[in-house]
Design a protein around this motif. Structure first.
Motif, PDB file in Angstrom:
ATOM      1  N   LYS A 367      38.406  28.817 -17.335  1.00 36.65           N
ATOM      2  CA  LYS A 367      39.410  27.944 -16.738  1.00 36.65           C
ATOM      3  C   LYS A 367      40.438  28.750 -15.956  1.00 36.65           C
ATOM      4  O   LYS A 367      41.003  28.264 -14.977  1.00 36.65           O
ATOM      5  CB  LYS A 367      40.096  27.131 -17.834  1.00 36.65           C
ATOM      6  N   MET A 368      40.654  30.002 -16.355  1.00 33.28           N
ATOM      7  CA  MET A 368      41.613  30.845 -15.641  1.00 33.28           C
ATOM      8  C   MET A 368      41.101  31.254 -14.263  1.00 33.28           C
ATOM      9  O   MET A 368      41.857  31.769 -13.441  1.00 33.28           O
ATOM     10  CB  MET A 368      41.952  32.076 -16.476  1.00 33.28           C
ATOM     11  N   ASP A 369      39.795  31.061 -14.015  1.00 39.65           N
ATOM     12  CA  ASP A 369      39.218  31.385 -12.712  1.00 39.65           C
ATOM     13  C   ASP A 369      39.249  30.203 -11.750  1.00 39.65           C
ATOM     14  O   ASP A 369      38.833  30.337 -10.595  1.00 39.65           O
ATOM     15  CB  ASP A 369      37.766  31.858 -12.871  1.00 39.65           C
ATOM     16  N   GLU A 370      39.702  29.049 -12.213  1.00 32.25           N
ATOM     17  CA  GLU A 370      39.731  27.879 -11.336  1.00 32.25           C
ATOM     18  C   GLU A 370      40.703  28.100 -10.177  1.00 32.25           C
ATOM     19  O   GLU A 370      41.708  28.802 -10.312  1.00 32.25           O
ATOM     20  CB  GLU A 370      40.127  26.630 -12.119  1.00 32.25           C
ATOM     21  N   MET A 372      43.627  27.560  -7.779  1.00 28.92           N
ATOM     22  CA  MET A 372      44.946  26.934  -7.859  1.00 28.92           C
ATOM     23  C   MET A 372      45.242  26.208  -6.551  1.00 28.92           C
ATOM     24  O   MET A 372      45.076  26.780  -5.472  1.00 28.92           O
ATOM     25  CB  MET A 372      46.019  27.978  -8.116  1.00 28.92           C
ATOM     26  N   ILE A 373      45.667  24.963  -6.639  1.00 30.08           N
ATOM     27  CA  ILE A 373      46.033  24.176  -5.463  1.00 30.08           C
ATOM     28  C   ILE A 373      47.526  23.868  -5.544  1.00 30.08           C
ATOM     29  O   ILE A 373      47.994  23.282  -6.524  1.00 30.08           O
ATOM     30  CB  ILE A 373      45.230  22.865  -5.386  1.00 30.08           C
ATOM     31  N   GLU A 382      41.009  23.391  -9.160  1.00 31.25           N
ATOM     32  CA  GLU A 382      39.683  22.905  -8.775  1.00 31.25           C
ATOM     33  C   GLU A 382      38.642  23.808  -9.415  1.00 31.25           C
ATOM     34  O   GLU A 382      38.648  25.023  -9.213  1.00 31.25           O
ATOM     35  CB  GLU A 382      39.534  22.919  -7.253  1.00 31.25           C
ATOM     36  N   LYS A 383      37.743  23.206 -10.212  1.00 33.45           N
ATOM     37  CA  LYS A 383      36.796  24.013 -10.984  1.00 33.45           C
ATOM     38  C   LYS A 383      35.605  24.472 -10.152  1.00 33.45           C
ATOM     39  O   LYS A 383      34.975  25.469 -10.482  1.00 33.45           O
ATOM     40  CB  LYS A 383      36.295  23.240 -12.205  1.00 33.45           C
ATOM     41  N   ALA A 432      34.306  27.286 -14.758  1.00 30.18           N
ATOM     42  CA  ALA A 432      34.661  27.344 -13.341  1.00 30.18           C
ATOM     43  C   ALA A 432      33.407  27.809 -12.608  1.00 30.18           C
ATOM     44  O   ALA A 432      32.656  28.640 -13.108  1.00 30.18           O
ATOM     45  CB  ALA A 432      35.799  28.327 -13.116  1.00 30.18           C
ATOM     46  N   LEU A 433      33.179  27.265 -11.421  1.00 31.36           N
ATOM     47  CA  LEU A 433      31.939  27.528 -10.695  1.00 31.36           C
ATOM     48  C   LEU A 433      32.253  27.935  -9.262  1.00 31.36           C
ATOM     49  O   LEU A 433      32.970  27.219  -8.564  1.00 31.36           O
ATOM     50  CB  LEU A 433      31.063  26.271 -10.716  1.00 31.36           C
TER      51      LEU A 433
END
Length: 733
Positions: A367-370, A372-373, A382-383, A432-433
């Motif tokens: 989740k920390m790699d998602e 940031m917007i 955004e994942k 996150a992808l």
């Protein structure tokens, strides 16, 4: 100085809302300026154009900038400087939408530098400003004296619960299964872009028609405003000098040779380019020898010869149905695919179609790699992200890479929209992808190659996508003097450059997921659009069939080296216990188990994700977390660790962060003088929870109840009883 009286036009939407266009109040030194309002959302659009063109410019140097002001929504910008910086992806994408709609409508010989600026100056958080940006830019041109074959407008159409709505709110759009943006003049469609949930070609065409009907009154209002401002007559200009005799001679002396090259399907892209170029070089050399170097305008020759190339290619397709590479109009280039090409990636694929190739990777993260917007109107994460790279070597160009281009942002966004609805939801894929498409070769349709390669790479990675997605770019060649036209499947770069349409369509076997269309001619009928969509569907299914030969469904497991995530839901009031004071507990768990742990509160539930590259690490971390959230139960037996020793007993940790008192009398059946006779700090012992203090929740432990009770000593008992009997006698005496 008196306050100016602005001129205003209004446009009524079908749901009762009203758009207003105002001019004459703000930014009056620009060539044209308007404020477009819908609700409390306001856009200021300005346009300024140079009076003369530079000598070395033979194209339309248009620059469109869309910018959102944080003050418009009562927010501070992020970052150290606390001011608006370079445009974000959403601003770039909106700028591109406006640019693509405006650019084809400037006169072909108008080459003055022109700058269109659209600023969001007020926002209400409900109205989506991107749907108004095209209208604002066109209205600014309408009230200026800049030559422009408009007006145009843009409209968003969404289908919500089966009903179409024009320019929906943010909240309404979240429930839509069709989200499409259309730009058009009063008579013709210019640009289409959008995403859908596997809809049919007929449904997509219907949404385009609804958008066009909504655009027509917007164009009418601009015409009325143009008339009210006295700007129906535009400025005179003369940005080109032509030599009709030279034009005729270039056509006459090079057309036959150029037609021969165009019909020679054996040439690849670079060989064909060189062959075309050689004809121009030989003609130029002949003319220089004949007239002298000072009398020959090589720029005009190049311009007129480009027209020759365009004419022979179009005639070849319209008259003979033959394309530059020898294909029929509906034929797809040869395709080959490969997955698992990069052993170090979590998923990878190579997709090659003709001379266009994408090497695509998939990376799984926490989740920390998602992403940031932090835009003005949208804030969050955004994942799933998709990045598209177009290095110069992919087209054989010898030039440096100068940062990320707007084209790369736009192509990546299209591929992202094509695939995102097929990605599993948060519960099924808590990762996150990130997908990255590197274009290694390009001769048309590289964004569609990205869609195909992205699908293959996700299936290779073991991501359980709903369905595979493929994409195809369609082209169009029309005859201005007749109704003759040809729709082209899977267009080459030259067919895009020399043709009249670039229509990209992506989808599954069951329907369309995304589209992007740019049209360069006026008068495109819905009949042509319908034919292009039907032909695109056939091509899309053919490409899916070729992809299925390589991999037809997602792998059942992630790669051995891919990270794993395990999720556990916990009560909201236990989140603090896992984090610990200052993050001490969670940091300790991560360090000791070599994991990454994220916690998110969702609807009064804590969602804990444990991320690691091997199963043992996840198991160790999960045991620690489960221990923290576990509630100690009376009469349960625990394996604990002696944490500290006191004169009256030992404190034993039976669960992470939960200590109980093991009183000295509960260590063994025999009487102890000191706790240290049996225990020391760090010992692992079994204890039983015998009581929980109802007032303070303190835990009382026993070790001796788990030990065999020693046999009774009869002599010791007799002596004890005798001592009791003797005590009264001693008192009597």
């Amino acid at each position: 100085m008196s306050k100016p009286t602005p001129k205003v036009q209004t446009i009524n939407l079908s749901d009762g809302r009203q758009i207003t266009i105002e001019t004459g109040k703000l930014a009056k030194q620009a060539d044209g300026a308007v404020v477009v309002s819908l609700g409390n959302t306001m856009l200021l659009a300005t346009v300024v154009s140079a009076k003369e063109a530079r000598d070395d410019v033979d194209f339309m140097p248009l620059s469109v900038e869309y910018k959102e002001k944080y003050a418009a929504f009562g927010r501070f910008p992020g970052g150290f400087m606390k001011r608006e910086a370079r445009p974000g992806d959403s601003e770039i994408l909106i700028s591109r939408l406006v640019d693509r709609a405006l650019r084809p409508l400037f006169p072909a010989d108008f080459h003055a530098e022109t700058f269109v600026t659209v600023n969001l100056i007020s926002a209400d958080g409900e109205t989506m400003p991107d749907a108004l940006a095209g209208l604002a830019a066109s209205a600014a041109l309408a009230v200026s004296d800049i030559p422009f074959h408009g007006p145009i407008a843009e409209a968003r159409v969404a289908r919500i619960d089966g009903e179409f709505k024009v320019n929906p709110t943010f909240e309404e759009l979240a429930k839509a299964d069709i989200d499409i943006m259309v730009a058009a003049t009063f008579d013709n469609i210019l640009m289409v872009e959008g995403e859908m949930s596997e809809v049919s070609e007929a449904e997509m065409l219907e949404s385009i028609k609804i958008a066009h009907e909504a655009i027509k009154p917007m164009c009418t209002a601009q015409k009325e405003l143009e008339k009210a401002c006295g700007k129906t007559e535009k400025r005179e200009y003369s940005h080109e000098e032509n030599d009709e005799a030279l034009r005729e001679r270039v056509m006459k002396e090079t057309k036959a040779a150029a037609a021969k090259v165009a019909a020679s399907s054996e040439n690849d892209k670079h060989a064909r380019f060189e062959a075309f170029g050689k004809i121009e070089e030989e003609f130029t050399a002949k003319l220089i020898e004949e007239l002298g170097e000072d009398e020959v305008d090589t720029k005009l020759i190049h311009k007129y010869y480009h027209d020759v190339e365009k004419e022979v290619v179009r005639e070849l397709i319209l008259d003979k149905g033959i394309r530059l590479d020898g294909r029929k109009t509906d034929e797809i280039r040869d395709i080959w695919c490969e997955v698992d090409y990069l052993p170090g990636a979590h998923g990878s694929a190579v997709f090659t179609r003709g001379e266009t190739q994408s090497l695509t990777t998939v990376t799984l993260g926490t989740k920390m790699d998602e992403k940031m917007i932090d835009a003005v109107l949208v804030k969050g994460t955004e994942k799933f992200v998709l990045h598209y790279n177009f290095p110069p070597f992919s087209t054989g160009d010898a030039r440096p890479v100068r940062g990320l281009s707007r084209r790369e942002v736009g192509h990546g966004n299209l591929a992202h929209r094509a695939l995102k609805k097929m990605v599993p939801n948060e519960d099924d894929l808590p990762y996150a992808l990130r997908i990255v498409s590197d274009i290694l070769e390009s001769n048309g349709s590289s964004s569609m190659a990205t869609v195909c390669a992205g699908t293959l790479a996700m299936m290779d990675a073991g991501i359980q996508i709903s369905k595979p997605v493929s994409g195809i770019a369609m082209g169009l060649i029309t005859d201005a003097n007749s109704d003759n036209y040809a729709v082209l499947s899977d267009i080459l770069g030259d067919e895009d450059h020399l043709g009249d349409m670039d229509f990209k369509v992506t989808g599954t076997v069951d329907g369309i997921t995304a589209t992007q269309m740019d049209i360069k001619v006026e008068g495109l009928t819905y009949e042509v659009l319908a034919k292009a969509l039907d032909q695109a569907r056939a091509g899309r299914l053919h490409i899916l069939g070729e992809m299925n030969k390589t991999i037809s469904k997602p792998n059942s497991e992630f790669k051995p080296h891919a990270p794993r995530i395990e999720r556990i839901e916990i009560p909201k009031d236990m989140i603090g216990a896992i984090i610990g004071p200052g993050g001490k507990v969670i940091q300790e768990i991560q360090k000791e188990t070599n994991t990454t742990i994220t916690i998110e509160e969702v609807e009064n539930i804590g969602k804990v994700d444990v991320f690691a590259v091997n199963k043992d690490s996840i198991v160790a971390a999960m045991e620690r977390i489960k221990g923290i959230i576990a509630i100690p139960e009376v009469n349960e037996i625990y394996e604990g660790t002696v944490k500290s020793i006191q004169p009256y007993g030992a404190f034993v940790e039976i669960l992470p962060g939960k200590d109980g008192l093991l009183h000295i009398s509960e260590i063994e059946w025999r009487r102890l003088e000191k706790v240290e006779e049996v225990l020391k700090e760090g010992d692992k012992i079994e204890v039983k929870l015998i009581d929980v203090d109802p007032k303070n929740g303190k835990l009382k432990l026993s070790r001796k109840v788990l030990l065999p009770k020693p046999p009774r000593d009869e002599n010791r008992d007799q002596n004890r009883d005798q001592r009791r009997d003797d005590r009264p006698q001693r008192r009597d005496n």
